[in-house]
Design a protein around this motif. Sequence first.
Motif, PDB file in Angstrom:
ATOM      1  N   LEU A 187     -31.545   9.123 -84.089  1.00 43.22           N
ATOM      2  CA  LEU A 187     -31.775   8.564 -82.727  1.00 43.22           C
ATOM      3  C   LEU A 187     -31.123   9.685 -81.565  1.00 43.22           C
ATOM      4  O   LEU A 187     -31.772   9.938 -80.436  1.00 43.22           O
ATOM      5  CB  LEU A 187     -30.964   7.197 -82.601  1.00 43.22           C
ATOM      6  N   ASN A 237     -25.272  -4.143 -87.373  1.00 41.89           N
ATOM      7  CA  ASN A 237     -25.262  -2.777 -88.109  1.00 41.89           C
ATOM      8  C   ASN A 237     -23.861  -2.707 -89.278  1.00 41.89           C
ATOM      9  O   ASN A 237     -24.230  -3.248 -90.206  1.00 41.89           O
ATOM     10  CB  ASN A 237     -25.190  -1.761 -87.325  1.00 41.89           C
ATOM     11  N   HIS A 243     -34.716   1.216 -74.516  1.00 37.03           N
ATOM     12  CA  HIS A 243     -34.545   0.636 -75.907  1.00 37.03           C
ATOM     13  C   HIS A 243     -33.851   1.873 -76.825  1.00 37.03           C
ATOM     14  O   HIS A 243     -32.716   1.715 -77.606  1.00 37.03           O
ATOM     15  CB  HIS A 243     -35.625   0.279 -76.707  1.00 37.03           C
ATOM     16  N   SER A 302     -30.208   1.772 -78.576  1.00 38.17           N
ATOM     17  CA  SER A 302     -30.034   1.768 -79.941  1.00 38.17           C
ATOM     18  C   SER A 302     -29.332   2.989 -80.573  1.00 38.17           C
ATOM     19  O   SER A 302     -28.534   2.848 -81.482  1.00 38.17           O
ATOM     20  CB  SER A 302     -31.797   2.023 -80.669  1.00 38.17           C
ATOM     21  N   GLN A 327     -25.965   1.820 -79.916  1.00 32.70           N
ATOM     22  CA  GLN A 327     -25.394   0.950 -80.617  1.00 32.70           C
ATOM     23  C   GLN A 327     -25.071   1.759 -82.077  1.00 32.70           C
ATOM     24  O   GLN A 327     -24.159   1.325 -82.620  1.00 32.70           O
ATOM     25  CB  GLN A 327     -26.649  -0.016 -80.975  1.00 32.70           C
ATOM     26  N   PHE A 374     -35.888   2.614 -86.521  1.00 32.22           N
ATOM     27  CA  PHE A 374     -35.672   2.015 -85.460  1.00 32.22           C
ATOM     28  C   PHE A 374     -36.875   2.517 -84.203  1.00 32.22           C
ATOM     29  O   PHE A 374     -37.314   1.821 -83.490  1.00 32.22           O
ATOM     30  CB  PHE A 374     -34.334   2.473 -84.605  1.00 32.22           C
ATOM     31  N   TYR A 377     -39.742   0.215 -82.293  1.00 27.97           N
ATOM     32  CA  TYR A 377     -39.955  -0.068 -80.854  1.00 27.97           C
ATOM     33  C   TYR A 377     -41.353   0.434 -80.455  1.00 27.97           C
ATOM     34  O   TYR A 377     -42.139   0.164 -79.526  1.00 27.97           O
ATOM     35  CB  TYR A 377     -38.862   0.860 -80.129  1.00 27.97           C
TER      36      TYR A 377
END
Length: 305
Positions: A37, A66, A170, A174, A177, A219, A223
């Motif tokens: 990510l 998570n 998003h 993410s 996170q 992920f 999205y």
Amino acid sequence: MLTLIWGCSFLFIKLGTDGFAPLYVSLGRMLFGTVVLLATLAVKRQRLPRAARTWGHLVVAAFLLNSLPFTLFAYAELRIPSTLAGICNATTPLWGMVLSLVALSDDRPTRRRFAGLGIGFLGVLTVLGAWRGFAGQDPAGTVMALVASASYAVGWIYVRRTLASTGDSHLSMSGAQLLLGTVQLAVVAPLFSPLPTSFPAVPLLAVLALGALGTGLAFLLQYGLVAEVGPTTATLTTYFLPVIATVAGVAVLGEELTWNTPVGAVIVLIGAALTQSKGPSVSRIRLRGAARPKTAGKEAGKARV
């Protein structure tokens, strides 16, 4: 593609725990997912969130969505088959419905969703063989998998209430996170499990796939799918996860499959689908001829792994 990746995650967890302690399976998963990510953020030239308040809420979200469920599933699969873990994961919408009944969700209960709740948990009892007194099942492992699924439901309700209007993308949210979840597990793992002294190939590759594919790439695909077809249609992928998890567990790991496991899984999925559907509000079921009531919003608890 997304269904296949998430469904195989239970297989990867099982293979990962053959060589590493559950906390390190979860840590590796988070680490490799974060790398994917953050690399995507760099390519797209997006930034991580800046607001301290957002980061504070993301700490809680990372734990509920998570760190906690990933670790519980890893510990659970030391005791139960990956097929059972995958089916337990499908109960997330049922837990979301339970939470709506105790006022932790904004969704209003409906007759159809009440029915889905009852049907779903009947499916769980079928999977576990309740008529045999749960013989052959490991209660601790099953409870851990169910608590992990409930944690997803709590986490999505929390996210919807606290992080729905931050203005950050998003992808940015993410990435932050997963980064926070990685930090959490990096602190906790050495306190409860000794550091790995060897890195066997198959478990290491399983953890790499679990993180890079089952977390990072998943992920991104999720999205993208939501943006393309909308959140309601996108959540249909959730209902195929136990099928993939069961096929992978039986075909690759040789796990035993009795008739009540697939039958119970189907019942669980029917119940979960009903808890996501719309119907007349319970508070107005006796008001014949009244205007159509407001329908319940889509349950926040998405079944993830």
